[in-house]
Design a protein around this motif. Sequence first.
Motif, PDB file in Angstrom:
ATOM      1  N   LEU A 157      33.858  49.802  50.480  1.00  0.00           N
ATOM      2  CA  LEU A 157      33.646  49.274  49.133  1.00  0.00           C
ATOM      3  C   LEU A 157      34.786  49.576  48.175  1.00  0.00           C
ATOM      4  N   SER A 158      35.572  50.618  48.467  1.00  0.00           N
ATOM      5  CA  SER A 158      36.718  50.981  47.637  1.00  0.00           C
ATOM      6  C   SER A 158      36.374  50.949  46.158  1.00  0.00           C
ATOM      7  N   PRO A 159      35.477  51.829  45.695  1.00  0.00           N
ATOM      8  CA  PRO A 159      35.088  51.815  44.282  1.00  0.00           C
ATOM      9  C   PRO A 159      36.279  52.083  43.369  1.00  0.00           C
ATOM     10  N   GLY A 160      36.396  51.298  42.310  1.00  0.00           N
ATOM     11  CA  GLY A 160      37.486  51.454  41.358  1.00  0.00           C
ATOM     12  C   GLY A 160      38.777  50.793  41.777  1.00  0.00           C
ATOM     13  N   ASN A 161      38.846  50.234  42.968  1.00  0.00           N
ATOM     14  CA  ASN A 161      40.070  49.587  43.444  1.00  0.00           C
ATOM     15  C   ASN A 161      39.697  48.353  44.255  1.00  0.00           C
ATOM     16  N   PRO A 162      39.315  47.270  43.600  1.00  0.00           N
ATOM     17  CA  PRO A 162      38.882  46.068  44.329  1.00  0.00           C
ATOM     18  C   PRO A 162      39.994  45.395  45.110  1.00  0.00           C
ATOM     19  N   ALA A 163      41.256  45.742  44.860  1.00  0.00           N
ATOM     20  CA  ALA A 163      42.358  45.068  45.561  1.00  0.00           C
ATOM     21  C   ALA A 163      42.322  45.327  47.057  1.00  0.00           C
ATOM     22  N   ARG A 164      41.815  46.479  47.489  1.00  0.00           N
ATOM     23  CA  ARG A 164      41.775  46.775  48.918  1.00  0.00           C
ATOM     24  C   ARG A 164      40.343  46.823  49.466  1.00  0.00           C
ATOM     25  N   ARG A 165      39.417  46.235  48.748  1.00  0.00           N
ATOM     26  CA  ARG A 165      38.009  46.265  49.137  1.00  0.00           C
ATOM     27  C   ARG A 165      37.776  45.368  50.348  1.00  0.00           C
ATOM     28  N   ILE A 166      37.214  45.925  51.416  1.00  0.00           N
ATOM     29  CA  ILE A 166      36.944  45.160  52.627  1.00  0.00           C
ATOM     30  C   ILE A 166      35.695  44.301  52.458  1.00  0.00           C
ATOM     31  N   LEU A 167      34.661  44.870  51.852  1.00  0.00           N
ATOM     32  CA  LEU A 167      33.439  44.111  51.574  1.00  0.00           C
ATOM     33  C   LEU A 167      33.458  43.701  50.101  1.00  0.00           C
ATOM     34  N   PRO A 168      33.820  42.476  49.802  1.00  0.00           N
ATOM     35  CA  PRO A 168      33.949  42.063  48.392  1.00  0.00           C
ATOM     36  C   PRO A 168      32.589  41.791  47.752  1.00  0.00           C
ATOM     37  N   LEU A 169      31.802  42.821  47.572  1.00  0.00           N
ATOM     38  CA  LEU A 169      30.498  42.665  46.935  1.00  0.00           C
ATOM     39  C   LEU A 169      30.669  42.582  45.423  1.00  0.00           C
ATOM     40  N   PRO A 170      29.820  41.833  44.733  1.00  0.00           N
ATOM     41  CA  PRO A 170      29.990  41.679  43.285  1.00  0.00           C
ATOM     42  C   PRO A 170      29.749  42.967  42.509  1.00  0.00           C
ATOM     43  N   ARG A 171      28.905  43.856  43.040  1.00  0.00           N
ATOM     44  CA  ARG A 171      28.619  45.123  42.355  1.00  0.00           C
ATOM     45  C   ARG A 171      28.882  46.273  43.327  1.00  0.00           C
ATOM     46  N   ALA A 172      30.111  46.377  43.750  1.00  0.00           N
ATOM     47  CA  ALA A 172      30.472  47.362  44.770  1.00  0.00           C
ATOM     48  C   ALA A 172      30.265  48.793  44.275  1.00  0.00           C
ATOM     49  N   GLU A 173      30.614  49.061  43.007  1.00  0.00           N
ATOM     50  CA  GLU A 173      30.456  50.416  42.479  1.00  0.00           C
ATOM     51  C   GLU A 173      28.990  50.839  42.490  1.00  0.00           C
TER      52      GLU A 173
END
Length: 223
Positions: A197-213
């Motif tokens: 989920l890479s919270p705080g860094n959506p640029a490298r997020r593998i699962l692009p969920l709308p509310r990842a944090e």
Amino acid sequence: RKTITTLEAGGRKVILRMAGPGEAVATAPAAAATPVKPAPAETRVAVAETRLEEVANHFVEGFDYGNASIPSATRIPSDWARAWAANQNGATGMSAGARVLLVLFAATAFAVILWKMTRGLIAKRLVPRDDTLFERFVASSIGLLHDFAALVALWLAGRTLVRWLLPQLDFAQHIATAELYGLGMLWSFAMAGRFLLSPGNPARRILPLPRAERHFGLIMIYA
């Protein structure tokens, strides 16, 4: 019983005979080879029902065992106090409780400080070169390895401190070791959440969920 039931499902009668000491086992003459008929549907249903009954019986037995164990929960405080009073660690000098807390705090602090100090060395590699899934996976994998190195540091520091501060094999040492396992599991959940989920860094997020944090927060609450 299950073996005989399975063999008899084909319509044949199965007899089990135990030979005595030194007694020869009588064998029946070989019958002419005949085609084996498939088990009728009623027999297959009966076998399936028997297996379901076995599963249900195991569940009921476990449920009864749990219910029978509930009253013993009232003895936990007294059992804990008796086991804690028998600690050999902390008999002189720092108390056993203080030693356990020091092990957990020092091991965690060492891992976190090491993680922060080495973060700058891989900062550039944590930024994907483009927005493709491969580059995001590479960047997240490097972050995962970095987090795993900190987990190893946490465990090594904790085990070293346990051998130094809690050398005697007693209840306090068991508690400290169990809490180290708990910290390791908590860190492992955080590693998995940060990797996907890479919270705080959506640029490298593998699962692009709308509310990842938010999902990462739920993972940590569960952990």
